[in-house]
Design a protein around this motif. Structure first.
Motif, PDB file in Angstrom:
ATOM      1  N   TYR A 117      68.268  25.682  32.344  1.00  0.00           N
ATOM      2  CA  TYR A 117      67.999  25.904  31.092  1.00  0.00           C
ATOM      3  C   TYR A 117      68.818  25.108  30.064  1.00  0.00           C
ATOM      4  N   CYS A 118      69.998  24.713  30.373  1.00  0.00           N
ATOM      5  CA  CYS A 118      70.539  23.882  29.541  1.00  0.00           C
ATOM      6  C   CYS A 118      70.076  22.459  29.591  1.00  0.00           C
ATOM      7  N   ARG A 119      69.586  22.078  30.667  1.00  0.00           N
ATOM      8  CA  ARG A 119      68.920  20.501  30.716  1.00  0.00           C
ATOM      9  C   ARG A 119      67.974  20.476  29.963  1.00  0.00           C
ATOM     10  N   GLU A 144      58.480  35.883  28.905  1.00  0.00           N
ATOM     11  CA  GLU A 144      58.355  35.213  30.441  1.00  0.00           C
ATOM     12  C   GLU A 144      59.627  34.647  30.850  1.00  0.00           C
ATOM     13  N   VAL A 145      60.248  33.906  29.831  1.00  0.00           N
ATOM     14  CA  VAL A 145      61.678  33.404  29.833  1.00  0.00           C
ATOM     15  C   VAL A 145      62.597  34.498  30.155  1.00  0.00           C
ATOM     16  N   ALA A 146      62.662  35.794  29.309  1.00  0.00           N
ATOM     17  CA  ALA A 146      63.319  36.934  29.686  1.00  0.00           C
ATOM     18  C   ALA A 146      63.490  37.123  31.280  1.00  0.00           C
ATOM     19  N   GLU A 147      62.274  37.444  31.637  1.00  0.00           N
ATOM     20  CA  GLU A 147      62.126  37.820  33.298  1.00  0.00           C
ATOM     21  C   GLU A 147      62.742  36.982  34.160  1.00  0.00           C
ATOM     22  N   ARG A 148      62.901  35.651  33.820  1.00  0.00           N
ATOM     23  CA  ARG A 148      63.507  34.643  34.770  1.00  0.00           C
ATOM     24  C   ARG A 148      65.079  35.041  35.056  1.00  0.00           C
ATOM     25  N   TRP A 149      65.665  35.487  33.648  1.00  0.00           N
ATOM     26  CA  TRP A 149      67.174  35.815  33.570  1.00  0.00           C
ATOM     27  C   TRP A 149      67.190  37.146  34.302  1.00  0.00           C
ATOM     28  N   ARG A 150      66.451  38.264  34.033  1.00  0.00           N
ATOM     29  CA  ARG A 150      66.474  39.334  34.503  1.00  0.00           C
ATOM     30  C   ARG A 150      66.387  39.344  36.167  1.00  0.00           C
ATOM     31  N   THR A 151      65.458  38.672  36.651  1.00  0.00           N
ATOM     32  CA  THR A 151      65.321  38.589  38.029  1.00  0.00           C
ATOM     33  C   THR A 151      66.769  37.703  38.583  1.00  0.00           C
ATOM     34  N   ALA A 152      67.241  36.877  38.122  1.00  0.00           N
ATOM     35  CA  ALA A 152      68.444  36.244  38.505  1.00  0.00           C
ATOM     36  C   ALA A 152      69.521  37.053  38.505  1.00  0.00           C
ATOM     37  N   SER A 173      73.177  39.557  28.351  1.00  0.00           N
ATOM     38  CA  SER A 173      74.693  39.148  28.228  1.00  0.00           C
ATOM     39  C   SER A 173      74.841  37.769  28.711  1.00  0.00           C
ATOM     40  N   VAL A 174      74.314  37.224  29.908  1.00  0.00           N
ATOM     41  CA  VAL A 174      74.062  36.060  30.302  1.00  0.00           C
ATOM     42  C   VAL A 174      73.599  35.068  29.719  1.00  0.00           C
ATOM     43  N   TRP A 175      72.297  35.362  29.423  1.00  0.00           N
ATOM     44  CA  TRP A 175      71.254  34.592  28.652  1.00  0.00           C
ATOM     45  C   TRP A 175      71.644  34.277  27.228  1.00  0.00           C
ATOM     46  N   SER A 176      71.976  35.319  26.634  1.00  0.00           N
ATOM     47  CA  SER A 176      72.694  34.972  25.155  1.00  0.00           C
ATOM     48  C   SER A 176      74.153  34.181  25.162  1.00  0.00           C
ATOM     49  N   SER A 177      74.781  34.208  26.153  1.00  0.00           N
ATOM     50  CA  SER A 177      75.913  33.432  26.482  1.00  0.00           C
ATOM     51  C   SER A 177      75.643  32.172  26.375  1.00  0.00           C
ATOM     52  N   VAL A 178      74.618  31.716  27.467  1.00  0.00           N
ATOM     53  CA  VAL A 178      74.297  30.285  27.730  1.00  0.00           C
ATOM     54  C   VAL A 178      73.537  29.940  26.524  1.00  0.00           C
ATOM     55  N   HIS A 179      72.570  30.663  25.953  1.00  0.00           N
ATOM     56  CA  HIS A 179      71.811  30.322  24.774  1.00  0.00           C
ATOM     57  C   HIS A 179      72.727  30.017  23.353  1.00  0.00           C
ATOM     58  N   GLY A 180      73.428  31.044  23.172  1.00  0.00           N
ATOM     59  CA  GLY A 180      74.412  30.761  22.045  1.00  0.00           C
ATOM     60  C   GLY A 180      75.312  29.461  22.217  1.00  0.00           C
ATOM     61  N   ARG A 181      75.671  29.214  23.380  1.00  0.00           N
ATOM     62  CA  ARG A 181      76.688  28.101  23.768  1.00  0.00           C
ATOM     63  C   ARG A 181      75.835  26.828  23.484  1.00  0.00           C
TER      64      ARG A 181
END
Length: 218
Positions: A117-119, A144-152, A173-181
């Protein structure tokens, strides 16, 4: 001999020349128009001086503006096609990362997803911001993107990690942390040293593993 007339400074630059598509190659032209739109979205320097217009897209594609209307209803329709293509690229890269991490510990699989996601965001900064800043969000693609985070994140709970939130809330929380960063790089990078986004992912992953070990203590 009289001098040749000069082009007025206000005149538009000439349209990029391109060979005509053969009869029946309309789909090829549609693809070229979308690719031109994607190049413009990805280029902050060319997007900044003026609002993006179909005339600008046509110039980038090497066609006339009316030709766009043979394939798209207007700028909104074309923008939608371009954003769908960007989300498809992001989802492909996330899925490839997930496949490459099979067999690893769940926290490493989550980290691999986050690194992918970062790359994507770091390699496509302008496009990344546009994807999640559209006035008419692409809900299906974002889901669809959210589902990838939810599954992980759900995989963490399924393998014994005790989360302090529900898997759904933890994933957000994890997705928001990475996306916000990633978004903070643009707005705060010059006034606050944020460090490397991939280092942030590693620290986040280690914090999840630490939570797991602590909750297992008697």
């Amino acid at each position: 001999m009289p001098e040749a007339p000069q082009t007025p400074p206000s005149a538009e630059p000439p349209t990029r020349s391109r060979p005509r598509n053969a009869r029946g190659e309309g789909d090829k032209l549609r693809t070229e128009i979308v690719e031109a739109m994607l190049r413009l979205i990805a280029d902050d320097a060319r997007m900044r001086p003026m609002p993006l217009s179909l005339r600008e897209v046509a110039r980038e594609a090497g066609i006339t503006a009316p030709a766009i209307y043979r394939h798209f209803d207007g700028k909104e329709d074309l923008s939608g096609a371009a954003l769908k293509a960007l989300f498809a690229q992001l989802l492909t890269e996330l899925d490839e990362a997930e496949e490459s991490a099979q067999g690893q510990a769940p926290d490493r699989r989550l980290a691999t997803l986050a690194h992918a996601y970062c790359r994507f965001a770091l390699q496509n900064p302008s496009s990344f911001r546009v994807m999640f800043n559209d006035r008419d969000p692409h809900r299906a693609e974002i889901a669809e993107v959210a589902e990838r985070w939810r599954t992980a994140v759900t995989r963490l709970a399924d393998t014994g990690m005790r989360l302090t939130q529900t898997p759904e809330a933890a994933a957000m929380s994890v997705w928001s942390s990475v996306h916000g960063r990633l978004l903070l790089d643009k707005s705060l990078g010059s006034v606050w040293h944020l460090g490397d986004a991939h280092d942030f992912v590693e620290q986040l992953s280690r914090s999840l593993a630490t939570v797991e070990s602590r909750t297992e203590d008697p």
